[in-house]
Structures are given as C-alpha cells and as structure tokens.
Design a protein around this motif. Structure first.
Motif, PDB file in Angstrom:
ATOM      1  N   LYS A  31       9.968  23.217 -13.000  1.00  0.00           N
ATOM      2  CA  LYS A  31      10.847  23.068 -11.987  1.00  0.00           C
ATOM      3  C   LYS A  31      12.320  22.879 -11.887  1.00  0.00           C
ATOM      4  O   LYS A  31      12.970  22.237 -12.892  1.00  0.00           O
ATOM      5  CB  LYS A  31      10.123  21.913 -10.887  1.00  0.00           C
ATOM      6  N   TYR A  32      13.088  23.537 -11.120  1.00  0.00           N
ATOM      7  CA  TYR A  32      14.472  23.322 -11.081  1.00  0.00           C
ATOM      8  C   TYR A  32      14.972  23.044  -9.766  1.00  0.00           C
ATOM      9  O   TYR A  32      14.899  23.874  -8.833  1.00  0.00           O
ATOM     10  CB  TYR A  32      15.513  24.492 -11.820  1.00  0.00           C
ATOM     11  N   ASN A  33      15.567  21.793  -9.260  1.00  0.00           N
ATOM     12  CA  ASN A  33      15.997  21.406  -7.828  1.00  0.00           C
ATOM     13  C   ASN A  33      17.298  21.512  -8.053  1.00  0.00           C
ATOM     14  O   ASN A  33      18.068  20.784  -8.529  1.00  0.00           O
ATOM     15  CB  ASN A  33      15.479  20.194  -7.635  1.00  0.00           C
ATOM     16  N   SER A  34      17.856  22.606  -7.191  1.00  0.00           N
ATOM     17  CA  SER A  34      19.542  23.025  -7.292  1.00  0.00           C
ATOM     18  C   SER A  34      20.350  21.844  -6.271  1.00  0.00           C
ATOM     19  O   SER A  34      19.559  21.813  -5.208  1.00  0.00           O
ATOM     20  CB  SER A  34      19.605  24.402  -6.665  1.00  0.00           C
ATOM     21  N   THR A  35      21.132  21.343  -6.804  1.00  0.00           N
ATOM     22  CA  THR A  35      21.963  20.496  -5.681  1.00  0.00           C
ATOM     23  C   THR A  35      22.634  21.166  -4.444  1.00  0.00           C
ATOM     24  O   THR A  35      22.712  20.695  -3.618  1.00  0.00           O
ATOM     25  CB  THR A  35      23.141  19.868  -6.560  1.00  0.00           C
ATOM     26  N   ILE A  36      23.024  22.496  -5.127  1.00  0.00           N
ATOM     27  CA  ILE A  36      23.546  23.266  -3.827  1.00  0.00           C
ATOM     28  C   ILE A  36      22.236  24.220  -3.114  1.00  0.00           C
ATOM     29  O   ILE A  36      21.617  24.600  -3.977  1.00  0.00           O
ATOM     30  CB  ILE A  36      24.526  24.274  -4.504  1.00  0.00           C
ATOM     31  N   THR A  88      27.919  34.232 -15.876  1.00  0.00           N
ATOM     32  CA  THR A  88      29.267  34.797 -15.924  1.00  0.00           C
ATOM     33  C   THR A  88      29.799  34.758 -14.672  1.00  0.00           C
ATOM     34  O   THR A  88      29.052  35.733 -13.795  1.00  0.00           O
ATOM     35  CB  THR A  88      29.522  36.119 -16.802  1.00  0.00           C
ATOM     36  N   LEU A  89      30.994  34.617 -14.415  1.00  0.00           N
ATOM     37  CA  LEU A  89      31.560  34.859 -13.190  1.00  0.00           C
ATOM     38  C   LEU A  89      32.221  36.048 -13.084  1.00  0.00           C
ATOM     39  O   LEU A  89      32.875  36.693 -13.849  1.00  0.00           O
ATOM     40  CB  LEU A  89      32.773  33.913 -12.748  1.00  0.00           C
ATOM     41  N   THR A 134      30.928  35.895  -7.253  1.00  0.00           N
ATOM     42  CA  THR A 134      29.630  36.233  -7.633  1.00  0.00           C
ATOM     43  C   THR A 134      29.351  36.226  -9.162  1.00  0.00           C
ATOM     44  O   THR A 134      30.232  36.292 -10.043  1.00  0.00           O
ATOM     45  CB  THR A 134      29.674  37.753  -7.538  1.00  0.00           C
ATOM     46  N   PHE A 135      28.272  35.648  -9.329  1.00  0.00           N
ATOM     47  CA  PHE A 135      27.926  35.360 -10.840  1.00  0.00           C
ATOM     48  C   PHE A 135      26.714  36.199 -11.168  1.00  0.00           C
ATOM     49  O   PHE A 135      25.896  36.454 -10.489  1.00  0.00           O
ATOM     50  CB  PHE A 135      27.362  33.638 -10.969  1.00  0.00           C
ATOM     51  N   LEU A 138      21.613  29.075 -12.182  1.00  0.00           N
ATOM     52  CA  LEU A 138      21.933  28.094 -11.170  1.00  0.00           C
ATOM     53  C   LEU A 138      22.393  26.828 -11.809  1.00  0.00           C
ATOM     54  O   LEU A 138      23.083  26.039 -11.139  1.00  0.00           O
ATOM     55  CB  LEU A 138      20.489  27.816 -10.714  1.00  0.00           C
ATOM     56  N   LYS A 139      22.008  26.449 -12.907  1.00  0.00           N
ATOM     57  CA  LYS A 139      22.554  25.190 -13.771  1.00  0.00           C
ATOM     58  C   LYS A 139      24.056  25.344 -14.059  1.00  0.00           C
ATOM     59  O   LYS A 139      24.871  24.499 -13.661  1.00  0.00           O
ATOM     60  CB  LYS A 139      21.830  24.963 -15.085  1.00  0.00           C
ATOM     61  N   TYR A 140      24.466  26.436 -14.476  1.00  0.00           N
ATOM     62  CA  TYR A 140      25.795  26.743 -14.647  1.00  0.00           C
ATOM     63  C   TYR A 140      26.886  26.540 -13.225  1.00  0.00           C
ATOM     64  O   TYR A 140      27.783  25.903 -13.475  1.00  0.00           O
ATOM     65  CB  TYR A 140      26.131  28.165 -15.179  1.00  0.00           C
TER      66      TYR A 140
END
Length: 326
Positions: free
Chosen positions: A37-42, A90-91, A114-115, A124-126
């Motif tokens: 699981k990954y919970n995004s702060t954003i 990458t941005l 855009t990434f 997402l982590k980046y």
C-alpha cells in the motif's frame, strides 16, 4: 496498439479470448491487491475509462486540471509516459519530445506541471517527497487499489460507438464494465444523450453519483469544409465522426496505430498530400499534433499546413465536482 478488426464481429475464436480476458482481469486485480500500500500525502484524482483506448480520459483530465487551477489550487499530473523512453520519475520540460515522455505528457505539460514515471508508486513518492501540490491528477492507476488517498472518476463517453462489449483481449473493455463502475467514486458521463442502452443499463443499476458533461469542438486554424483526416488514436472513427457531425466533408481518412510516432517518410507523404489540397485541408487531433516535432518535421513544413481539432469538456455542474474533490 491498433484496434483489431476481429473485435467488430463475434466469432468462435472469441470464446477463447473471452476466457483469457477473465484470467487476465483476475490476475490484474490480484496483482494490485498484493502490492504494498502507498498512501499519498497529496490527494490524488485518478481518471479512468472502461475502454482500452479512446475513452476520453485526456480531455477530461485537462478539464479537471483547469477547473482546479481556476479555484486557485496548485496541480500536477502524473503519467506513465506511454511509448516514451524515459522510465524514471521526471518533470516534463520544453526540451522533451513525445518519444521521450509520450504524447499525452507533452499535451498536459502545456497547462500544468507534468511528471512521467514508468513505476506509478515511485512517481508518487518522488512528487510527495520533493514538491508541494494541492492535487495530483492521474489518467492512469484507476484500478490500482494499492494507492490510497485517491478519488476515482470513471469517464463514460457517449461518443464511443461500434465497440463490442467484451473485455480485452476479446474486445474494447478493460475488465468487466461493472467492475470499472464499482471502483468509481463518481461517474462522469460525457454527452449522455449519445450513450448506448447497454451502458445506460449498467450505470442505472449502480448507486454511484453521476455528473454529466458535454464535448465541444473547434478547429485551431480554419473552418473550411473539405478535409483529409489523419490520426493515431485509440478510436480513430470517433475522430472522423466528430468531423462529419460538424459538417466537414472527409476526402480521405488515414489511420495509424494508437500513439504512433510518425517517421520522416510518413511526414513527407503527408506533406505531399497537403500540397495537393488547400492549406489546412489536412486535419488531425491534439495528441497527434504533439507527435510532430523538430525531429520528424525539422522545417515545420507539415505543421504549417495542417489544422488541429481541439476538444473541450464542459461540466454541467461544476459545484458538484468541487464538493466531491475538496
């Protein structure tokens, strides 16, 4: 991929493909369930479609991003960069081309940061570790239940027609339509008056919130009638039909595979076709246009002679969307 002709009618071979479809769908769901699981702060807004391609995700994503920006929100988008060579987070910048980051990434980078990242969680982590946005908008990851703090928007476009209702690899659907509907926080129906009865029945049997929208088209350069249409999108007939409905006379239709990277030879062939007609007779989509750049059209010869059909999605009730995603 280019939509297989065998999807246009059912054959005995379809029964085999349908079985593979059930297996593929099951393994895909199992893979997402087993992922860490990954919970995004954003907060994430994920745009999904029941279709393999051509389901209207990109114009919807653009509309959602523009809506959030109009509310003073800072927004970025995250994509896998389909068909692009860059795999690490990458941005996207002005130096990138569609063969680096994919066509949709180039298109979206014109309105927001855009990434691209081939690995969704790494992307997402980046973003979470290095940037501060109010929202991340994705047109990928709708079915990824391992990603948390996410709002799922299912786009169902009434402009899709002549599809079969089997799941890949037997047809146009990514898994069962009912599964796609069940994953939605709300359903966005684009041009509901054009929706097929079969899809209407599936939607009406659910208890999901439904918000409606409409499609609006305009040409970038000219309103001349006669056109030669070329495209490499998921459902090319959807593009052709939109031109015909706007009273354009199609002299010819040229279809390439989805996300096709035009070669210099193909560009030259299109230039020769353009020279035999009035300026702007050649017309294509926004996605196709960003795949024509300084690498395959170094002297801007083709870009100077073609027109582009621009799509805009307009929501019937903006406040209903804002109430859900705030």
């Amino acid at each position: 991929m280019k939509r297989p002709l065998m999807w246009n009618k059912k054959t005995k071979f379809h029964n085999v493909l349908i079985s593979f479809g059930y297996i593929y769908s099951y393994l895909s769901r199992l893979n997402y369930k087993l992922k860490k699981k990954y919970n995004s702060t954003i907060p994430i807004i994920s745009i999904g479609s029941p279709l393999i391609g051509g389901g209207g995700k990109t114009p919807t994503e653009i509309a959602i991003i523009n809506l959030l920006i109009s509310q003073g929100k800072s927004v970025c988008s995250l994509l896998k960069g389909y068909s692009g060579s860059i795999k690490e987070p990458t941005l996207v910048t002005k130096k990138h081309r569609s063969n680096d980051v994919g066509d949709e990434s180039i298109l979206l980078s014109n309105i927001s940061d855009t990434f691209v990242s081939n690995n969704r969680t790494k992307g997402l982590k980046y973003i979470n570790d290095n940037f501060k946005y109010d929202f991340i908008v994705m047109d990928d990851g709708y079915r990824d239940v391992s990603v948390e703090n996410k709002i799922n928007i299912l786009v169902i476009d009434g402009n899709i027609s002549n599809i079969n209702h089997y799941q890949f690899p037997a047809g146009d659907y990514i898994g069962k339509l009912e599964t796609s509907i069940n994953l939605a926080d709300f359903i966005l129906i684009v041009d509901p008056d054009k929706l097929s009865n079969q899809i209407k029945k599936s939607i009406s049997s659910s208890s999901k919130i439904i918000i409606q929208a409409s499609t609006h088209f305009k040409n970038k350069c000219s309103e001349i009638c006669d056109r030669v249409a070329f495209t490499g999108i998921g459902l090319p007939n959807k593009f052709y039909r939109s031109l015909i409905e706007r009273n354009h006379n199609l002299l010819d239709k040229l279809a390439f595979k989805n996300h096709h990277r035009f070669t210099k030879e193909e560009i030259e062939q299109l230039i020769n076709i353009g020279k035999s007609h009035k300026k702007y007779t050649l017309i294509t989509t926004e996605k196709d246009f960003v795949r024509i750049d300084d690498q395959n059209d170094p002297n801007h010869k083709l870009r100077k002679m073609i027109d582009v059909q621009i799509i805009e999605i307009k929501f019937d009730n903006v406040n209903s969307i804002l109430d859900i995603i705030k």
